[in-house]
Design an enzyme around this catalytic site. Structure first.
Site, short mmCIF file in Angstrom:
data_model
loop_
_atom_site.label_atom_id
_atom_site.label_comp_id
_atom_site.label_asym_id
_atom_site.label_seq_id
_atom_site.Cartn_x
_atom_site.Cartn_y
_atom_site.Cartn_z
N SER A 153 -2.59 56.81 37.55
CA SER A 153 -1.84 56.17 38.26
C SER A 153 -0.83 57.22 38.99
O SER A 153 -1.31 58.16 39.74
CB SER A 153 -1.30 54.98 37.59
OG SER A 153 -0.75 54.09 38.76
N HIS A 200 -6.34 47.81 36.58
CA HIS A 200 -5.48 49.15 36.49
C HIS A 200 -5.36 49.61 35.10
O HIS A 200 -4.35 49.10 34.47
CB HIS A 200 -4.24 48.81 37.39
CG HIS A 200 -3.58 49.94 37.51
ND1 HIS A 200 -3.93 50.99 38.51
CD2 HIS A 200 -2.47 50.47 37.06
CE1 HIS A 200 -2.98 51.86 38.60
NE2 HIS A 200 -1.92 51.62 37.82
C1 GTR Z 1 2.71 51.01 40.93
C2 GTR Z 1 3.03 51.79 41.96
C3 GTR Z 1 1.26 52.40 42.14
C4 GTR Z 1 1.14 53.16 40.92
C5 GTR Z 1 1.36 52.42 39.68
C6 GTR Z 1 1.31 53.15 38.25
O1 GTR Z 1 3.72 50.25 40.65
O2 GTR Z 1 3.08 51.19 43.10
O3 GTR Z 1 1.43 53.51 43.18
O4 GTR Z 1 1.31 54.37 40.76
O5 GTR Z 1 2.70 51.75 39.59
O6 GTR Z 1 1.73 54.25 38.19
O7 GTR Z 1 1.08 52.39 37.23
#
Ligand code: GTR
Length: 391
Positions: free
Chosen positions: A231, A373
């Site tokens: 991420s 995610h």
């Molecule tokens: C989110 C962000 C993403 C991603 C994520 C993370 O809130 O919008 O771009 O990087 O965090 O790092 O888990």
């Protein structure tokens, strides 16, 4: 009455959310990517030499100026101190070292704490996975009192690789109020520049200092380092590998917006939203592109192309629409022309593959995993296959 109000608020915030961010493929619209193989003054890039001599520097300069900032490479001194050692960690399977990497510049210093396990069953210098850890330090417990799929160290050791990790907060706290309190103490002048690095650049810098250490450790084959990030850590991994050619492989897991996903594709997170929620990640110039993605002189396929001819593996997850799985796939596909200049033929299919069909026998690798995610054991299993194939 109360129930009705709660319901109305919920409905309103849902419609506002839906209006702000697009999750429908047929509402993506059309967009035109900047040309990868045509220079700013219109010259065509026909071969590897053209790319290296004319276009690559130009493209990296555009990313430095408009998005990430240039990662500084100068400092006065670097010191490596092994502060903890266990030759029979993991029930004798691994050698544990904890190293403080201290960097000095202009009377300031910063320390990056590195955790490193090397496999005891290997006699020669081994390739290593280095994770940029943007989550809790518990995920990389040196005592192994916590075992986490986010950093499955035992599995990597069994596969014959070293595994290492550092915390992003050592280099730059992941906070818009305090991100300066790390390596930027060494480079305060960057804080006044519109194109100066912020947290993502600082994390990339730290990965390069770990590379400086690997080059000095006889147990590690520093020519075979796979840098991995999840991420926001994945965004940093891509930028670090673009800036520092010593990283042999780059793996960006669920990296999303301003990671591997095309910014011009209107799907999920936007440049405006990332710059508003995380103003401390990218440089100040990048804010000019809020709601103006089409004016960016680059798009993220060009970031992947900067890593060529080194192998890059991109992942997404079927439920992680915020990170735009298809946008990441398309960025990878559109980086292929530069790999072709090096005769490195990608076998990524024309159409976005179905979940859980990894492509790893290719300089550009990809999978979309079923689920949300995260960085999971499934993801690491594919990374090992990718790294086995290339190293
Ligand atoms: C989110 C962000 C993403 C991603 C994520 C993370 O809130 O919008 O771009 O990087 O965090 O790092 O888990």
């Amino acid at each position: 009455m109360r129930i009705v109000i709660v319901f109305l608020i919920a409905l309103l915030s849902k419609t506002m959310y839906a209006q702000d961010f697009n999750y429908e493929e047929d509402k993506v619209g059309t967009y035109e990517l900047p040309e990868l193989l045509i220079t700013l003054n219109g010259k065509k890039v026909k071969n590897k030499a053209d790319w290296e001599n004319m276009r690559r520097e130009e493209v990296i300069g555009l990313f430095q100026e408009h998005i990430y900032g240039k990662v500084p490479t100068d400092f006065d001194r670097i010191e490596f101190h092994v502060i903890q050692e266990d030759p029979s960690a993991m029930n004798g399977d691994a050698y544990l070292k904890e190293i403080n990497i201290s960097v000095f510049r202009n009377n300031a210093s910063v320390s990056i704490h590195l955790i490193l396990f090397t496999p005891n069953h290997k006699k020669n210098a081994v390739p290593a996975f280095l994770l940029i850890n943007n989550r809790s330090v518990r995920n990389t417990s040196p005592s192994r009192d916590t075992i986490s799929d986010f950093w499955p160290a035992e599995k990597i050791i069994q596969a014959g690789y070293a595994i290492a990790s550092f915390q992003v907060n050592d280099a730059a706290p992941d906070n818009k109020g305090t991100f300066q309190n790390g390596m930027l103490h060494l480079y305060p002048e960057l804080l006044d520049k519109d194109d100066g690095i912020k947290a993502i650049g600082a994390w990339a810098w730290a990965a390069s200092r770990v590379m400086d250490y690997f080059e000095k450790d006889d147990a590690i084959n520093a020519e075979k380092i796979a840098l991995i990030g999840h991420s926001r850590g994945g965004k940093a991994a891509l930028w670090a590998a673009a800036e520092d050619a010593r990283f042999g492989i780059c793996i960006a897991n669920n990296s999303g917006n301003t990671g591997a996903a095309l910014s011009r594709r209107n799907f999920g997170e936007t440049v405006q939203r990332i710059n508003t929620k995380f103003p401390h990640w990218f440089n100040d110039n990048y804010k000019k592109y809020n709601n103006k993605e089409s004016l960016l002189p680059v798009d993220q396929h060009m970031l992947i192309a900067l890593i060529a001819p080194r192998p890059v593996y991109i992942t997404s997850a079927s439920e992680d629409l915020w990170a735009d799985p298809k946008g990441m796939f398309l960025a990878l596909k559109n980086a292929e022309p530069v790999y072709e200049l090096y005769d490195r033929k990608s076998t990524v299919p024309e159409k976005h593959p179905k979940p859980n069909r990894p492509i790893y026998r290719s300089p550009l690798g990809y999978h979309i995993r079923e689920g949300e995610h995260n960085l999971t054991e499934y993801d690491w299993t594919q990374f090992i296959k990718f790294v086995d194939f290339h190293f």
